[in-house]
Structure formats: C-alpha cells, structure tokens
Scaffold this motif. Structure first.
Motif, PDB file in Angstrom:
ATOM      1  N   GLY A   1     -10.954 -14.364   5.971  1.00 39.87           N
ATOM      2  CA  GLY A   1     -11.987 -14.612   4.967  1.00 39.87           C
ATOM      3  C   GLY A   1     -11.414 -15.190   3.688  1.00 39.87           C
ATOM      4  O   GLY A   1     -11.984 -16.134   3.109  1.00 39.87           O
TER       5      GLY A   1
ATOM      6  N   CYS B   1     -16.322 -12.314   7.461  1.00 37.47           N
ATOM      7  CA  CYS B   1     -15.083 -12.262   8.245  1.00 37.47           C
ATOM      8  C   CYS B   1     -14.573 -10.834   8.379  1.00 37.47           C
ATOM      9  O   CYS B   1     -14.077 -10.442   9.443  1.00 37.47           O
ATOM     10  CB  CYS B   1     -14.008 -13.147   7.611  1.00 37.47           C
ATOM     11  SG  CYS B   1     -14.330 -14.914   7.798  1.00 37.47           S
ATOM     12  N   LEU B   2     -14.716 -10.059   7.330  1.00 39.85           N
ATOM     13  CA  LEU B   2     -14.287  -8.666   7.375  1.00 39.85           C
ATOM     14  C   LEU B   2     -15.087  -7.891   8.422  1.00 39.85           C
ATOM     15  O   LEU B   2     -14.519  -7.184   9.268  1.00 39.85           O
ATOM     16  CB  LEU B   2     -14.454  -8.027   5.991  1.00 39.85           C
ATOM     17  CG  LEU B   2     -13.923  -6.628   5.801  1.00 39.85           C
ATOM     18  CD1 LEU B   2     -12.405  -6.650   5.778  1.00 39.85           C
ATOM     19  CD2 LEU B   2     -14.450  -6.045   4.512  1.00 39.85           C
TER      20      LEU B   2
ATOM     21  N   GLY C   1      -9.667  -9.691   9.366  1.00 37.75           N
ATOM     22  CA  GLY C   1     -10.876 -10.309   8.831  1.00 37.75           C
ATOM     23  C   GLY C   1     -10.747 -10.652   7.364  1.00 37.75           C
ATOM     24  O   GLY C   1     -11.180 -11.716   6.911  1.00 37.75           O
TER      25      GLY C   1
ATOM     26  N   SER D   1     -12.197 -18.862   2.228  1.00 36.68           N
ATOM     27  CA  SER D   1     -12.831 -18.961   0.911  1.00 36.68           C
ATOM     28  C   SER D   1     -12.053 -19.874  -0.037  1.00 36.68           C
ATOM     29  O   SER D   1     -12.618 -20.386  -1.001  1.00 36.68           O
ATOM     30  CB  SER D   1     -13.004 -17.574   0.291  1.00 36.68           C
ATOM     31  OG  SER D   1     -11.749 -17.056  -0.095  1.00 36.68           O
TER      32      SER D   1
ATOM     33  N   GLN E   1     -18.240 -15.314   2.618  1.00 33.24           N
ATOM     34  CA  GLN E   1     -17.353 -15.596   3.755  1.00 33.24           C
ATOM     35  C   GLN E   1     -16.369 -14.445   3.990  1.00 33.24           C
ATOM     36  O   GLN E   1     -16.114 -14.064   5.125  1.00 33.24           O
ATOM     37  CB  GLN E   1     -16.564 -16.881   3.519  1.00 33.24           C
ATOM     38  CG  GLN E   1     -17.341 -18.123   3.823  1.00 33.24           C
ATOM     39  CD  GLN E   1     -16.491 -19.357   3.625  1.00 33.24           C
ATOM     40  OE1 GLN E   1     -15.647 -19.398   2.736  1.00 33.24           O
ATOM     41  NE2 GLN E   1     -16.735 -20.362   4.441  1.00 33.24           N
ATOM     42  N   ILE E   2     -15.818 -13.907   2.922  1.00 37.40           N
ATOM     43  CA  ILE E   2     -14.880 -12.798   3.053  1.00 37.40           C
ATOM     44  C   ILE E   2     -15.573 -11.595   3.696  1.00 37.40           C
ATOM     45  O   ILE E   2     -15.038 -10.976   4.620  1.00 37.40           O
ATOM     46  CB  ILE E   2     -14.271 -12.422   1.684  1.00 37.40           C
ATOM     47  CG1 ILE E   2     -13.353 -13.538   1.187  1.00 37.40           C
ATOM     48  CG2 ILE E   2     -13.514 -11.101   1.771  1.00 37.40           C
ATOM     49  CD1 ILE E   2     -12.850 -13.357  -0.233  1.00 37.40           C
TER      50      ILE E   2
END
Length: 174
Positions: free
Chosen positions: A90, A110-111, A86, A94, A106-107
């Motif tokens: 991410g 996604c994480l 993730g 980004s 976003q990071i």
C-alpha cells in the motif's frame, strides 16, 4: 566477513563443486566458537589463514521445538504477516498516486487484502497437515566436533601456534 564460497584472498579460489576438504588436522574442538577462536588466533599471529579450513564432523540436524500450534496462533501469524505485506504494498502504491486521501485509501485497501489473503493461505496450509504437525520448530545443522585443517606446507607452524593458544587460560564466551 566472507563466506566459504567467496574467492577473496584465495589464489585458486574455492572448488565449484562439493569436494572433501584437504589438509592435515592441527586442532579439534567440541564447539564451533572454539574452532573460530583458534582461526582468529592464527590470523592475529600473522599465519596464512587462507590455508586453513574448519570442518564439521559427525553432522546432526537438530530440530528444536519452540511452541505448540493452534488455530489461533496460525491465523494470528497469518494476519500479522499479511498486515505487514499489505502495508508495504500500500505504501509503495501510494507513492505513485496523486492526492493524500487516495494514498491513504490505497494503503487501507492493501492492508485489508493482505490480511485476508495471508489468513486464508495460513488456514489452508495448517488444515492440510490434519494435525500431524501441531508444533513450531527451528532446525539447525550442528557437528559433533569441529576440526581445523591446514595445508601441509604450514601445518606444523599452525599446530605449534594452536598449542600456545591451548596453554592460555580459557576466555569467556564469544
């Protein structure tokens, strides 16, 4: 370093299909490191090593148990893998978005999604075994002995060189 599938330094190249090795035995060793040391010695002695093959004989698949599996360990490993994946996705996403806060969001998303999906997949995989395999292991293909073969045109010279190597005092581990 070349692999056994590369055709570097071989005029005719390796066989494309699995074939039995050819040549005369010039040495036999209990461990692969010893056979590798023998071929290294031949190379240092300016021997045409392209005529040499190391063959593992009496192959065994060895599975070494490295630990016990539990729900905690399975879910923890799934979460760790998901977090790394993730984070990677991410960061990649980004890079293509504008604004620092949008990239950090976003990071983070996604994480969290990576952890969630990987934990679910790990749980489903572990549950499907129904306790039949509650351990971790690593597998390795090993041989009972390693023979060094050489093409007949240079076998006698190779055997003589390896006899000289055998007369040397044993070196430490590789």
């Amino acid at each position: 370093m070349t692999s056994s599938f590369s055709s570097q330094d071989r005029p005719t190249g390796p066989p494309r299909l699995p074939t039995k090795p050819t040549g005369w035995p010039i040495g036999s060793y209990e461990e692969y490191g010893q056979a590798q040391r023998a071929v290294d010695f031949l190379a240092e002695s300016e021997f045409p090593v392209q005529d040499v093959t190391i063959v593992g004989v009496d192959l065994m698949l060895v599975e070494r148990v490295t630990g016990r599996l539990s729900w905690r360990r399975v879910l923890g490993a799934g979460a760790a893998s998901g977090a790394w994946f993730g984070l990677f996705v991410g960061v990649m996403l980004s890079l293509f978005t504008g604004g620092q806060s949008a990239g950090l969001l976003q990071i983070a998303v996604c994480l969290v999604l990576g952890v969630l999906f990987f934990v679910v997949f790990a749980a489903v995989g572990y549950a499907s075994t129904r306790g039949r395999r509650d351990f971790q292991s690593s597998s390795q293909l090993v041989a009972g002995r390693y023979d060094v073969l050489c093409q007949p045109r240079n076998a006698e010279q190779g055997r003589d060189l390896l006899a000289k190597l055998a007369m040397r005092p044993a070196a430490g581990p590789l």
